[in-house]
Design a protein around this motif. Structure first.
Motif, PDB file in Angstrom:
ATOM      1  N   CYS A 180      -3.621   2.663 -30.510  1.00  0.00           N
ATOM      2  CA  CYS A 180      -3.092   3.863 -29.851  1.00  0.00           C
ATOM      3  C   CYS A 180      -2.392   4.779 -30.851  1.00  0.00           C
ATOM      4  O   CYS A 180      -1.588   5.629 -30.469  1.00  0.00           O
ATOM      5  CB  CYS A 180      -2.159   3.533 -28.690  1.00  0.00           C
TER       6      CYS A 180
ATOM      7  N   ASN B 157      -8.156  -2.872 -27.847  1.00  0.00           N
ATOM      8  CA  ASN B 157      -6.743  -2.483 -27.841  1.00  0.00           C
ATOM      9  C   ASN B 157      -5.901  -3.608 -27.253  1.00  0.00           C
ATOM     10  O   ASN B 157      -6.257  -4.199 -26.237  1.00  0.00           O
ATOM     11  CB  ASN B 157      -6.561  -1.207 -27.024  1.00  0.00           C
TER      12      ASN B 157
ATOM     13  N   PRO C 197      -2.476  -3.810 -25.704  1.00  0.00           N
ATOM     14  CA  PRO C 197      -1.320  -3.042 -25.238  1.00  0.00           C
ATOM     15  C   PRO C 197      -0.057  -3.887 -25.170  1.00  0.00           C
ATOM     16  O   PRO C 197      -0.110  -5.104 -24.957  1.00  0.00           O
ATOM     17  CB  PRO C 197      -1.756  -2.584 -23.841  1.00  0.00           C
TER      18      PRO C 197
ATOM     19  N   GLU D 243       5.500  -0.072 -25.398  1.00  0.00           N
ATOM     20  CA  GLU D 243       4.972   1.154 -25.990  1.00  0.00           C
ATOM     21  C   GLU D 243       5.264   2.335 -25.059  1.00  0.00           C
ATOM     22  O   GLU D 243       5.458   2.152 -23.856  1.00  0.00           O
ATOM     23  CB  GLU D 243       3.463   1.049 -26.201  1.00  0.00           C
TER      24      GLU D 243
ATOM     25  N   ASN E 102       0.996   6.638 -24.427  1.00  0.00           N
ATOM     26  CA  ASN E 102      -0.071   5.975 -25.189  1.00  0.00           C
ATOM     27  C   ASN E 102      -1.333   5.801 -24.351  1.00  0.00           C
ATOM     28  O   ASN E 102      -2.451   5.882 -24.872  1.00  0.00           O
ATOM     29  CB  ASN E 102       0.397   4.614 -25.704  1.00  0.00           C
ATOM     30  N   GLN E 103      -1.150   5.554 -23.057  1.00  0.00           N
ATOM     31  CA  GLN E 103      -2.317   5.336 -22.207  1.00  0.00           C
ATOM     32  C   GLN E 103      -3.094   6.631 -21.976  1.00  0.00           C
ATOM     33  O   GLN E 103      -4.327   6.614 -21.858  1.00  0.00           O
ATOM     34  CB  GLN E 103      -1.888   4.709 -20.884  1.00  0.00           C
TER      35      GLN E 103
ATOM     36  N   ARG F  30      -5.020   6.976 -25.165  1.00  0.00           N
ATOM     37  CA  ARG F  30      -6.132   6.020 -25.171  1.00  0.00           C
ATOM     38  C   ARG F  30      -7.313   6.570 -24.381  1.00  0.00           C
ATOM     39  O   ARG F  30      -8.463   6.468 -24.819  1.00  0.00           O
ATOM     40  CB  ARG F  30      -5.669   4.683 -24.594  1.00  0.00           C
TER      41      ARG F  30
ATOM     42  N   PRO G  13       0.035  11.005 -29.376  1.00  0.00           N
ATOM     43  CA  PRO G  13       1.011  10.368 -28.493  1.00  0.00           C
ATOM     44  C   PRO G  13       2.396  10.991 -28.644  1.00  0.00           C
ATOM     45  O   PRO G  13       2.783  11.433 -29.729  1.00  0.00           O
ATOM     46  CB  PRO G  13       1.006   8.908 -28.964  1.00  0.00           C
TER      47      PRO G  13
END
Length: 254
Positions: free
Chosen positions: A14, A39, A41, A45, A49-50, A53, A165
């Protein structure tokens, strides 16, 4: 180097570098190899980040698979610290070991990879060679092959319309967990205290409970709640990249 029909495992963290590494690997070998983008996770985090992604997945045109350590279904660094009673030491952090490194090992038990690709940039030859010596020798230095450093990865993503991010905009050097316990820099922890005060308070509480002195000031380790109000290294914000290995030194990486 890569033969037709082989499998390349791209480990996406990420972050900007691993995102570009995935794109370059697909561009270079996608016509002959089976490329899997993976990835691991971690709950701590940043939530953005998602979003990143998903945008990267749309950009590269390949599903990004989730890889976890079955021993830690929460995928939480806090859970690891609480259960193992250990945060970080000279050879790295327990959360990296359990949620990154051992997650990769668990995946490798049931999946074959002829080659691995990670986000080592062109100016990280030392880290790349250390990984080859201590982890896996079958690593393709895809970013170095294209001469890409971290700034170049930022610029490429920006040109593609992919927003980095949120962690980068806040001043963090990477998009790993907020309040990375491998970091010892006073400037890094001062940043965490300013932009993520709840995270800082949580890390301070856990580090006290476990006796982990995470900050180094003038070669002396201190607790987070002992960090001075103003530090001397405000321009030296840094923290280790939380990849799929544990760095031996948890200070200020190249």
């Amino acid at each position: 180097m890569v033969e037709e029909g082989q499998t390349i495992a791209v480990w996406f963290s990420c972050g900007a570098a691993s995102a570009v590494a995935a794109k370059m690997a697909i561009r270079q070998y996608g016509n002959i190899a089976n490329i899997r983008v993976l990835n691991t996770p971690v709950l701590e985090e940043g939530a953005d980040n998602q979003r990143f992604r998903q945008e990267v997945e749309n950009w590269i045109g390949i599903e990004i698979e989730t890889v976890t350590n079955p021993k830690w279904p929460e995928n939480s660094a806090q859970a690891v610290w609480d259960k193992t009673r250990f945060m970080s030491g000279p050879r790295g952090a327990r959360c990296t070991l359990e949620l990154k490194k051992n997650a990769r090992y668990a995946w490798e038990k049931n999946n074959h990879a002829d080659w691995h690709v990670l986000g080592f940039t062109a100016d990280e030859n030392d880290r790349f060679h250390r990984f080859k010596l201590t982890e896996r020798s079958n690593v393709i230095p895809i970013l170095a092959m294209y001469g890409l450093k971290k700034r170049g990865c930022f610029e490429l993503l920006e040109k593609e319309g992919i927003r980095l991010p949120e962690a980068y905009a806040l001043g963090y050097p990477n998009a790993n967990c907020r309040g990375c316990v491998k970091a010892t820099s006073p400037a890094y922890w001062d940043l965490v205290r300013r932009v993520d005060p709840k995270v800082f308070a949580a890390r301070a509480q856990t580090s006290r409970a476990l006796g982990a002195r995470l900050v180094e000031i003038h070669k002396e380790r201190v607790f987070l709640d002992e960090l001075p109000a103003q530090t001397e290294q405000q321009s030296l914000i840094s923290a280790p990249d939380c990849g799929f290995w544990c760095e031996e030194h948890a200070g200020d990486p190249a």
